[in-house]
Design a protein around this motif. Structure first.
Motif, PDB file in Angstrom:
ATOM      1  N   THR A 114       0.846  -1.201  -0.078  1.00 33.03           N
ATOM      2  CA  THR A 114      -0.069   0.142  -0.015  1.00 33.03           C
ATOM      3  C   THR A 114       0.871   1.103  -0.013  1.00 33.03           C
ATOM      4  N   ASN A 115       0.562   2.061  -1.074  1.00 36.56           N
ATOM      5  CA  ASN A 115       1.247   3.310  -1.116  1.00 36.56           C
ATOM      6  C   ASN A 115       2.959   3.144  -1.059  1.00 36.56           C
ATOM      7  N   MET A 116       3.277   2.070  -1.955  1.00 38.03           N
ATOM      8  CA  MET A 116       4.789   1.793  -2.077  1.00 38.03           C
ATOM      9  C   MET A 116       5.493   1.307  -0.928  1.00 38.03           C
ATOM     10  N   LYS A 117       4.731   0.830   0.120  1.00 38.57           N
ATOM     11  CA  LYS A 117       5.249   0.031   1.290  1.00 38.57           C
ATOM     12  C   LYS A 117       5.174  -1.173   1.091  1.00 38.57           C
ATOM     13  N   HIS A 118       5.886  -2.280   1.195  1.00 38.24           N
ATOM     14  CA  HIS A 118       5.748  -3.530   0.625  1.00 38.24           C
ATOM     15  C   HIS A 118       6.070  -4.382   1.721  1.00 38.24           C
ATOM     16  N   LEU A 119       5.068  -5.295   2.086  1.00 32.63           N
ATOM     17  CA  LEU A 119       5.173  -6.247   3.511  1.00 32.63           C
ATOM     18  C   LEU A 119       4.889  -7.611   2.820  1.00 32.63           C
ATOM     19  N   LEU A 120       6.006  -8.216   3.184  1.00 32.39           N
ATOM     20  CA  LEU A 120       5.894  -9.982   2.789  1.00 32.39           C
ATOM     21  C   LEU A 120       5.489 -10.452   4.221  1.00 32.39           C
TER      22      LEU A 120
ATOM     23  N   TRP B 232      20.688 -15.539  -4.659  1.00 26.23           N
ATOM     24  CA  TRP B 232      19.640 -14.811  -3.880  1.00 26.23           C
ATOM     25  C   TRP B 232      20.173 -13.818  -2.862  1.00 26.23           C
ATOM     26  N   ILE B 233      19.584 -12.928  -2.545  1.00 28.25           N
ATOM     27  CA  ILE B 233      20.253 -11.583  -1.803  1.00 28.25           C
ATOM     28  C   ILE B 233      19.463 -11.508  -0.609  1.00 28.25           C
ATOM     29  N   PRO B 234      20.275 -11.608   0.677  1.00 22.23           N
ATOM     30  CA  PRO B 234      19.194 -11.455   1.680  1.00 22.23           C
ATOM     31  C   PRO B 234      18.825 -10.245   2.042  1.00 22.23           C
ATOM     32  N   SER B 235      17.431 -10.287   2.523  1.00 24.42           N
ATOM     33  CA  SER B 235      16.760  -9.005   2.766  1.00 24.42           C
ATOM     34  C   SER B 235      17.682  -7.876   3.582  1.00 24.42           C
TER      35      SER B 235
ATOM     36  N   PRO C 145       6.156 -13.051  11.781  1.00 21.52           N
ATOM     37  CA  PRO C 145       5.972 -13.609  10.427  1.00 21.52           C
ATOM     38  C   PRO C 145       5.585 -12.732   9.166  1.00 21.52           C
ATOM     39  N   GLU C 146       6.432 -11.705   9.210  1.00 20.33           N
ATOM     40  CA  GLU C 146       6.250 -10.428   8.384  1.00 20.33           C
ATOM     41  C   GLU C 146       7.536  -9.908   8.018  1.00 20.33           C
ATOM     42  N   CYS C 147       7.903  -9.186   6.840  1.00 15.75           N
ATOM     43  CA  CYS C 147       9.129  -8.576   6.700  1.00 15.75           C
ATOM     44  C   CYS C 147       8.604  -7.361   5.694  1.00 15.75           C
ATOM     45  N   ASP C 148       9.258  -6.237   5.826  1.00 19.09           N
ATOM     46  CA  ASP C 148       9.237  -4.920   5.430  1.00 19.09           C
ATOM     47  C   ASP C 148      10.174  -4.896   4.307  1.00 19.09           C
ATOM     48  N   VAL C 149      10.003  -5.323   2.931  1.00 13.48           N
ATOM     49  CA  VAL C 149      11.078  -5.436   1.768  1.00 13.48           C
ATOM     50  C   VAL C 149      10.779  -4.270   0.887  1.00 13.48           C
ATOM     51  N   THR C 150      10.241  -3.207   1.677  1.00 10.57           N
ATOM     52  CA  THR C 150      10.146  -1.775   0.642  1.00 10.57           C
ATOM     53  C   THR C 150      11.620  -1.628   0.160  1.00 10.57           C
ATOM     54  N   ASP C 151      12.678  -1.532   1.128  1.00  6.16           N
ATOM     55  CA  ASP C 151      14.083  -0.960   0.767  1.00  6.16           C
ATOM     56  C   ASP C 151      14.644  -1.908  -0.319  1.00  6.16           C
ATOM     57  N   ASP C 152      14.041  -3.270  -0.360  1.00  4.24           N
ATOM     58  CA  ASP C 152      14.726  -4.250  -1.239  1.00  4.24           C
ATOM     59  C   ASP C 152      14.002  -4.113  -2.814  1.00  4.24           C
ATOM     60  N   ILE C 153      13.064  -3.562  -2.815  1.00  2.00           N
ATOM     61  CA  ILE C 153      12.196  -3.266  -4.206  1.00  2.00           C
ATOM     62  C   ILE C 153      12.516  -1.949  -4.659  1.00  2.00           C
ATOM     63  N   THR C 154      13.344  -2.078  -5.503  1.00  2.00           N
ATOM     64  CA  THR C 154      13.980  -0.571  -5.822  1.00  2.00           C
ATOM     65  C   THR C 154      13.486  -0.329  -7.479  1.00  2.00           C
ATOM     66  N   ALA C 155      13.343  -1.211  -8.037  1.00  2.00           N
ATOM     67  CA  ALA C 155      12.922  -1.147  -9.584  1.00  2.00           C
ATOM     68  C   ALA C 155      11.360  -1.691  -9.679  1.00  2.00           C
ATOM     69  N   THR C 156      10.858  -0.810 -10.859  1.00  2.00           N
ATOM     70  CA  THR C 156       9.667  -1.661 -11.347  1.00  2.00           C
ATOM     71  C   THR C 156       9.865  -2.827 -12.262  1.00  2.00           C
ATOM     72  N   VAL C 157      10.170  -3.772 -11.686  1.00  2.00           N
ATOM     73  CA  VAL C 157      10.535  -5.115 -12.348  1.00  2.00           C
ATOM     74  C   VAL C 157       9.958  -6.302 -11.397  1.00  2.00           C
ATOM     75  N   PRO C 158       9.452  -7.589 -11.828  1.00  2.00           N
ATOM     76  CA  PRO C 158       9.235  -8.612 -11.070  1.00  2.00           C
ATOM     77  C   PRO C 158      10.570  -8.976 -10.001  1.00  2.00           C
ATOM     78  N   TYR C 159       9.930  -9.492  -8.750  1.00  2.00           N
ATOM     79  CA  TYR C 159      10.696  -9.934  -7.863  1.00  2.00           C
ATOM     80  C   TYR C 159      10.155 -11.183  -7.314  1.00  2.00           C
ATOM     81  N   ASN C 160      11.237 -12.020  -7.003  1.00  2.00           N
ATOM     82  CA  ASN C 160      11.098 -13.439  -6.389  1.00  2.00           C
ATOM     83  C   ASN C 160      11.335 -13.016  -5.132  1.00  2.00           C
TER      84      ASN C 160
END
Length: 292
Positions: free
Chosen positions: A46-52, A83-86, A95-110
């Protein structure tokens, strides 16, 4: 016969040893995999904040930790074994992880996660579908509409440096023109309009993220009204003060300028008494002589 028996025993011994050594890795693997892998991986964005998020692994009386890793487009296509550590989720408890700082481009992420308990680690669980940040949910900004004197002012929620805001405002009346203003950042009061007395003005806003080229929906419209008596009273007061200043200052200014012009162009010369009496005596003598 004895030789045949010995050969048969060697064959059975070899088969037994081969079976034993083949079974050892399976036993070890089963021992390591006793800890179940996290399940139900999903991303809430939500609003560019990504929570796994994932379902927790529960072991009675123990604290289970989790590690998260990711692959960007480059790693997925060209170095799939890397694979790169978060940045924030190495042996985290929740049981959750904020991956916002890891997702830096508009491309698919595994994304993948595994559980750890002491020396035991689970297998990796991988997010079923790669995540792309352009799927984030954009919400309208929170906004506060105020009046600063006769100025219409808006302050928008600060959602971060990636966000800009499109603000629409108009005078609430039939056929009124809608104006649009782009606000580059939130958290700062912005002047929109100088309001007229007795009129109501309405405002709505939406967020815009340039990185993904998307707008949110507009917020709920909010309106404010200017009281009709306030401006005429102030204007009347200023008009009265200005009129009184004109009545006093203008005549004084004209008189002063007249005096300056008089002294500059037509100065008054006052003769000394001695010169006055000498001149009178000369006139008298001149007149006497003319009579003789």
């Amino acid at each position: 016969m004895q030789t045949f028996t010995m050969v048969l025993q060697e064959i059975w011994t070899s088969l037994f040893m081969w079976f034993f050594y083949a079974l050892i890795p399976c036993l070890l693997t089963d021992e390591v995999a006793i800890l179940p892998a996290p399940q139900n991986l999903s991303v809430l964005s939500t609003n560019m904040k990504h929570l796994l998020m994932w379902s927790p692994v529960t072991v009675l009386g123990e604290t289970v930790y989790y590690s998260v890793e990711y692959q960007g487009e480059y790693e997925s296509l060209y170095t799939s074994h890397i694979w790169i550590p978060s940045s924030w989720c190495s042996l985290t408890e929740g049981p959750e992880c904020d991956v916002t700082d890891d997702i830096t481009a508009t491309v698919p992420y595994n994304l993948r996660v595994r559980a750890t308990l002491g020396s035991q680690t689970s297998a990796w669980s991988i997010l079923k579908h790669p995540f792309n940040r352009n799927s984030t949910i954009l919400t309208p900004p929170g906004m506060e509409i105020t009046k600063d004197g006769f100025h219409l002012v808006i302050e928008l929620e600060d959602l971060g440096p990636q966000f800009e805001f499109l603000v629409a405002y108009w005078r609430r009346e039939p056929g009124a023109e809608e104006h649009v203003k782009m606000v580059r950042s939130g958290g700062i009061p912005v002047h929109l309009e100088t309001m007229e007395p007795g009129a109501a003005y309405c405002v709505k806003a939406q967020t815009f993220v340039k990185a993904i080229g998307r707008y949110s929906a507009f917020s709920q419209t909010e309106c404010v009204e200017v009281q009709g008596e306030a401006i005429p009273l102030v204007l009347a007061l200023f008009a009265f003060v200005g009129f009184m200043l004109i009545l006093v200052v203008v005549p004084l200014f004209v008189w002063k300028m007249g005096r300056l012009l008089q002294y500059s162009c037509c100065p008054v010369v006052v003769l000394p008494d001695t010169l006055f009496y000498q001149g009178a005596r000369r006139v008298f003598l001149s007149t006497s002589r003319s009579g003789e």
